[in-house]
Design a protein around this motif. Structure first.
Motif, PDB file in Angstrom:
ATOM      1  N   UNK A   1      -2.969  -2.897  -2.551  1.00 18.65           N
ATOM      2  CA  UNK A   1      -2.352  -2.388  -3.776  1.00 18.65           C
ATOM      3  C   UNK A   1      -3.266  -1.359  -4.440  1.00 18.65           C
ATOM      4  N   UNK A   2      -4.544  -1.691  -4.531  1.00 15.59           N
ATOM      5  CA  UNK A   2      -5.504  -0.775  -5.155  1.00 15.59           C
ATOM      6  C   UNK A   2      -5.694   0.491  -4.328  1.00 15.59           C
ATOM      7  N   UNK A   3      -5.572   0.359  -3.006  1.00 12.90           N
ATOM      8  CA  UNK A   3      -5.762   1.535  -2.150  1.00 12.90           C
ATOM      9  C   UNK A   3      -4.691   2.587  -2.400  1.00 12.90           C
ATOM     10  N   UNK A   4      -3.551   2.154  -2.890  1.00 13.43           N
ATOM     11  CA  UNK A   4      -2.472   3.102  -3.190  1.00 13.43           C
ATOM     12  C   UNK A   4      -2.850   4.011  -4.357  1.00 13.43           C
ATOM     13  N   UNK A   5      -3.639   3.509  -5.273  1.00 20.36           N
ATOM     14  CA  UNK A   5      -3.933   4.248  -6.494  1.00 20.36           C
ATOM     15  C   UNK A   5      -5.386   4.718  -6.612  1.00 20.36           C
ATOM     16  N   UNK A   6      -6.320   3.969  -6.023  1.00 24.08           N
ATOM     17  CA  UNK A   6      -7.728   4.248  -6.308  1.00 24.08           C
ATOM     18  C   UNK A   6      -8.586   4.529  -5.078  1.00 24.08           C
TER      19      UNK A   6
ATOM     20  N   UNK B   1      -7.113   0.178   4.232  1.00 26.23           N
ATOM     21  CA  UNK B   1      -5.969  -0.690   4.482  1.00 26.23           C
ATOM     22  C   UNK B   1      -6.462  -1.879   5.296  1.00 26.23           C
ATOM     23  N   UNK B   2      -6.202  -3.086   4.814  1.00 25.66           N
ATOM     24  CA  UNK B   2      -6.655  -4.263   5.566  1.00 25.66           C
ATOM     25  C   UNK B   2      -5.493  -5.239   5.753  1.00 25.66           C
ATOM     26  N   UNK B   3      -5.667  -6.134   6.733  1.00 25.19           N
ATOM     27  CA  UNK B   3      -4.707  -7.212   6.894  1.00 25.19           C
ATOM     28  C   UNK B   3      -5.435  -8.467   7.343  1.00 25.19           C
ATOM     29  N   UNK B   4      -5.637  -9.370   6.393  1.00 26.19           N
ATOM     30  CA  UNK B   4      -6.223 -10.676   6.700  1.00 26.19           C
ATOM     31  C   UNK B   4      -5.395 -11.764   6.011  1.00 26.19           C
ATOM     32  N   UNK B   5      -4.097 -11.489   5.837  1.00 26.75           N
ATOM     33  CA  UNK B   5      -3.236 -12.403   5.081  1.00 26.75           C
ATOM     34  C   UNK B   5      -2.919 -13.684   5.828  1.00 26.75           C
TER      35      UNK B   5
ATOM     36  N   UNK C   1       0.820  -1.212   0.000  1.00 27.36           N
ATOM     37  CA  UNK C   1       0.000   0.000   0.000  1.00 27.36           C
ATOM     38  C   UNK C   1       0.856   1.265   0.000  1.00 27.36           C
ATOM     39  N   UNK C   2       2.130   1.135   0.421  1.00 26.57           N
ATOM     40  CA  UNK C   2       3.000   2.311   0.522  1.00 26.57           C
ATOM     41  C   UNK C   2       4.289   2.155  -0.270  1.00 26.57           C
ATOM     42  N   UNK C   3       4.357   1.130  -1.108  1.00 28.92           N
ATOM     43  CA  UNK C   3       5.604   0.845  -1.806  1.00 28.92           C
ATOM     44  C   UNK C   3       5.908   1.888  -2.873  1.00 28.92           C
ATOM     45  N   UNK C   4       7.208   1.981  -3.176  1.00 28.03           N
ATOM     46  CA  UNK C   4       7.686   2.953  -4.158  1.00 28.03           C
ATOM     47  C   UNK C   4       8.922   2.370  -4.823  1.00 28.03           C
ATOM     48  N   UNK C   5       9.244   2.899  -5.999  1.00 22.33           N
ATOM     49  CA  UNK C   5      10.474   2.485  -6.669  1.00 22.33           C
ATOM     50  C   UNK C   5      11.697   3.133  -6.028  1.00 22.33           C
ATOM     51  N   UNK C   6      11.466   4.111  -5.181  1.00 24.84           N
ATOM     52  CA  UNK C   6      12.555   4.721  -4.425  1.00 24.84           C
ATOM     53  C   UNK C   6      12.984   3.750  -3.335  1.00 24.84           C
ATOM     54  N   UNK C   7      14.262   3.309  -3.325  1.00 25.60           N
ATOM     55  CA  UNK C   7      14.704   2.310  -2.342  1.00 25.60           C
ATOM     56  C   UNK C   7      14.470   2.742  -0.898  1.00 25.60           C
ATOM     57  N   UNK C   8      14.617   4.038  -0.627  1.00 25.08           N
ATOM     58  CA  UNK C   8      14.418   4.525   0.737  1.00 25.08           C
ATOM     59  C   UNK C   8      12.966   4.359   1.160  1.00 25.08           C
ATOM     60  N   UNK C   9      12.037   4.799   0.307  1.00 24.81           N
ATOM     61  CA  UNK C   9      10.616   4.679   0.632  1.00 24.81           C
ATOM     62  C   UNK C   9      10.190   3.218   0.708  1.00 24.81           C
TER      63      UNK C   9
END
Length: 200
Positions: free
Chosen positions: A85-90, A95-99, A30-38
């Motif tokens: 993943x969708x929450x990042x864009x749409x 944010x959920x966690x049931x993995x 949900x918060x991933x980025x191509x920036x290695x730091x982020x």
């Protein structure tokens, strides 16, 4: 057995370390980025929200003589990954966690409402403690904006995970905690609500 059920069995049989890695990624996406730091910050904050929470469940159960380990659910992982993943864009703010979940196996008759409630309670309480520690730590680090930002992210993640898990609907922790002790549930969800929505 259907293809989905076969994957469910295979995911349950994954070793605990790999299960944790995949669970962390399903939340961090949900918060991933191509920036290695982020990217690193996203993985770190997701780790602090998931691993201590599940280890608290596991250790509480083991303290009562039960066998326990973290288990990944294929369907839960897929739903968690896709929605986050969708929450990042749409759909920002969702944010959920049931993995996955901590599987507990006790001697016959031992796993009653009290033990189930106490074991469930340990996870969100751990998130609340981490959130409060992170918030106070950030208040004393005026000279390091990056560390301060990371601590505030850890605070936000853990507050939200505590609140989400205390929602009293199965299979979330809140359902088991409320069934065991209404006062403990009420205090915990009030604190997590304040931390999540009122503390800025």
């Amino acid at each position: 057995m259907s293809f989905i059920n076969e994957l469910e069995v295979k995911f349950r049989d994954l070793n605990e370390a790999l299960s944790f890695v995949l669970a962390i990624l399903s939340l961090a996406v949900a918060f991933m980025s191509f920036n290695p730091l982020y990217l690193g910050i996203a993985v770190l904050t997701a780790t602090t929200a998931i691993v201590p929470h599940e280890l608290a469940h596991r250790q509480t159960a083991r303290n009562y003589g039960c066998n326990s380990r973290f288990v990944l659910s294929f369907k839960g992982f897929l739903v968690t990954f896709l929605i986050n993943f969708l929450s990042r864009y749409y759909i920002h703010g969702i944010l959920i966690f049931v993995a996955g979940y901590t599987a507990i196996l006790c001697r016959f008759g031992l796993m009653g409402e009290e033990l189930s409630g106490k074991t469930a309670f340990a996870g969100p309480v751990t998130n609340i403690i981490i959130a409060i520690i992170s918030l106070f730590a950030s208040a004393f680090l005026f000279g390091n904006p990056l560390v301060n930002a990371i601590l505030l992210q850890i605070f936000a993640f853990n507050s939200y995970v505590a609140f989400f898990n205390l929602i009293p609907i199965p299979p979330l922790d809140g359902f088991k905690v409320l069934r065991w002790n209404k006062l403990a549930w009420g205090v915990a969800i009030l604190i997590s609500f304040i931390l999540t929505f009122l503390v800025r």
